[in-house]
Design a protein around this motif. Structure first.
Motif, mmCIF file in Angstrom:
data_model
loop_
_atom_site.group_PDB
_atom_site.id
_atom_site.type_symbol
_atom_site.label_atom_id
_atom_site.label_comp_id
_atom_site.label_asym_id
_atom_site.label_seq_id
_atom_site.Cartn_x
_atom_site.Cartn_y
_atom_site.Cartn_z
ATOM 1 N N ASP A 41 0.848 -1.185 0.000
ATOM 2 C CA ASP A 41 0.000 0.000 0.000
ATOM 3 C C ASP A 41 0.887 1.239 0.000
ATOM 4 O OD1 ASP A 41 -2.224 1.633 0.169
ATOM 5 O OD2 ASP A 41 -2.297 1.532 2.350
ATOM 6 N N ALA A 42 0.948 1.932 -1.140
ATOM 7 C CA ALA A 42 1.793 3.118 -1.255
ATOM 8 C C ALA A 42 1.190 4.271 -0.452
ATOM 9 C CB ALA A 42 1.930 3.513 -2.719
ATOM 10 N N TRP A 43 2.026 5.066 0.146
ATOM 11 C CA TRP A 43 1.603 6.219 0.934
ATOM 12 C C TRP A 43 2.132 7.490 0.289
ATOM 13 C CZ3 TRP A 43 2.977 4.940 6.726
ATOM 14 C CH2 TRP A 43 2.315 3.782 7.099
ATOM 15 N N CYS A 44 1.321 8.511 0.303
ATOM 16 C CA CYS A 44 1.769 9.829 -0.110
ATOM 17 C C CYS A 44 2.006 10.616 1.180
ATOM 18 C CB CYS A 44 0.723 10.507 -0.980
ATOM 19 S SG CYS A 44 1.268 12.116 -1.578
ATOM 20 N N LEU A 45 3.240 10.898 1.501
ATOM 21 C CA LEU A 45 3.580 11.544 2.768
ATOM 22 C C LEU A 45 3.728 13.049 2.582
ATOM 23 C CD1 LEU A 45 6.253 8.959 3.898
ATOM 24 C CD2 LEU A 45 3.861 9.055 4.580
ATOM 25 N N TRP A 61 14.469 5.000 -3.599
ATOM 26 C CA TRP A 61 14.636 4.034 -4.687
ATOM 27 C C TRP A 61 13.418 3.980 -5.605
ATOM 28 C CZ3 TRP A 61 15.182 3.163 0.450
ATOM 29 C CH2 TRP A 61 14.112 2.610 1.113
ATOM 30 N N MET A 62 12.216 4.309 -5.123
ATOM 31 C CA MET A 62 11.036 4.311 -5.991
ATOM 32 C C MET A 62 10.321 5.657 -5.999
ATOM 33 S SD MET A 62 10.772 1.548 -7.658
ATOM 34 C CE MET A 62 9.140 1.710 -8.328
ATOM 35 N N ALA A 63 10.647 6.529 -5.074
ATOM 36 C CA ALA A 63 10.032 7.866 -4.981
ATOM 37 C C ALA A 63 8.520 7.747 -5.034
ATOM 38 C CB ALA A 63 10.593 8.788 -6.034
ATOM 39 N N ASN A 64 7.888 8.377 -6.001
ATOM 40 C CA ASN A 64 6.422 8.372 -6.073
ATOM 41 C C ASN A 64 5.871 7.379 -7.091
ATOM 42 O OD1 ASN A 64 6.098 10.335 -4.120
ATOM 43 N ND2 ASN A 64 6.250 12.002 -5.579
ATOM 44 N N GLU A 65 6.715 6.512 -7.637
ATOM 45 C CA GLU A 65 6.265 5.607 -8.696
ATOM 46 C C GLU A 65 5.098 4.724 -8.255
ATOM 47 O OE1 GLU A 65 7.300 5.645 -11.900
ATOM 48 O OE2 GLU A 65 8.558 7.336 -11.345
ATOM 49 N N PHE A 66 5.201 4.063 -7.089
ATOM 50 C CA PHE A 66 4.115 3.190 -6.627
ATOM 51 C C PHE A 66 2.848 3.988 -6.365
ATOM 52 C CE2 PHE A 66 7.286 -0.129 -5.028
ATOM 53 C CZ PHE A 66 7.077 -0.928 -6.131
ATOM 54 N N TRP A 67 2.997 5.184 -5.787
ATOM 55 C CA TRP A 67 1.833 6.019 -5.519
ATOM 56 C C TRP A 67 1.133 6.392 -6.828
ATOM 57 C CZ3 TRP A 67 -1.431 7.178 -1.883
ATOM 58 C CH2 TRP A 67 -2.266 8.263 -2.051
ATOM 59 N N ASP A 68 1.895 6.787 -7.829
ATOM 60 C CA ASP A 68 1.309 7.164 -9.123
ATOM 61 C C ASP A 68 0.545 6.008 -9.745
ATOM 62 O OD1 ASP A 68 2.439 9.672 -8.781
ATOM 63 O OD2 ASP A 68 4.131 9.280 -10.118
ATOM 64 N N VAL A 69 1.096 4.814 -9.656
ATOM 65 C CA VAL A 69 0.413 3.628 -10.203
ATOM 66 C C VAL A 69 -0.846 3.339 -9.414
ATOM 67 C CG1 VAL A 69 0.586 1.139 -10.518
ATOM 68 C CG2 VAL A 69 2.480 2.606 -11.202
ATOM 69 N N GLN A 70 -0.765 3.424 -8.098
ATOM 70 C CA GLN A 70 -1.899 3.089 -7.247
ATOM 71 C C GLN A 70 -3.073 4.045 -7.454
ATOM 72 O OE1 GLN A 70 -1.219 1.649 -3.201
ATOM 73 N NE2 GLN A 70 -2.508 3.317 -2.493
ATOM 74 N N VAL A 71 -2.823 5.328 -7.583
ATOM 75 C CA VAL A 71 -3.934 6.278 -7.725
ATOM 76 C C VAL A 71 -4.498 6.311 -9.143
ATOM 77 C CG1 VAL A 71 -3.191 7.737 -5.818
ATOM 78 C CG2 VAL A 71 -2.410 8.269 -8.120
ATOM 79 N N CYS A 72 -3.773 5.779 -10.108
ATOM 80 C CA CYS A 72 -4.270 5.755 -11.492
ATOM 81 C C CYS A 72 -5.105 4.533 -11.804
ATOM 82 C CB CYS A 72 -3.099 5.822 -12.476
ATOM 83 S SG CYS A 72 -2.300 7.428 -12.493
ATOM 84 N N HIS A 73 -5.084 3.527 -10.936
ATOM 85 C CA HIS A 73 -5.805 2.277 -11.242
ATOM 86 C C HIS A 73 -6.867 1.985 -10.224
ATOM 87 C CE1 HIS A 73 -2.127 1.838 -13.619
ATOM 88 N NE2 HIS A 73 -2.928 1.223 -14.448
#
Length: 73
Positions: A41-45, A61-73
């Motif tokens: 579960d990606a978090w936007c801090l 190492w991933m910055a906002n990549e997981f968050w961007d994917v999570q909120v787009c799907h």
């Protein structure tokens, strides 16, 4: 796998051992001592700077990549 490299005018051969990253990750997820502790579960801090909330990154190492994917799907 054998890796060849030129060193001092001589070709050297080295054995390289590797594991596919996907296979390793799947093995970790199947491990009952490790798998249950994975969090996907990606978090936007953000933090308040006195005037507004400012986003910050806590894992470079991933910055906002997981968050961007999570909120787009």
């Amino acid at each position: 796998m054998i890796i060849s490299a030129l060193f001092g005018g001589e070709t050297m051969e080295f054995k390289m051992y590797y594991c596919l990253l996907w296979d390793w990750a799947c093995d970790l997820l199947k491990d009952s001592g490790v798998g249950p502790y994975f969090v996907f579960d990606a978090w936007c801090l953000s933090k308040f700077d006195g005037a507004s909330f400012v986003c910050f990154i806590n894992e470079p190492w991933m910055a906002n990549e997981f968050w961007d994917v999570q909120v787009c799907h």
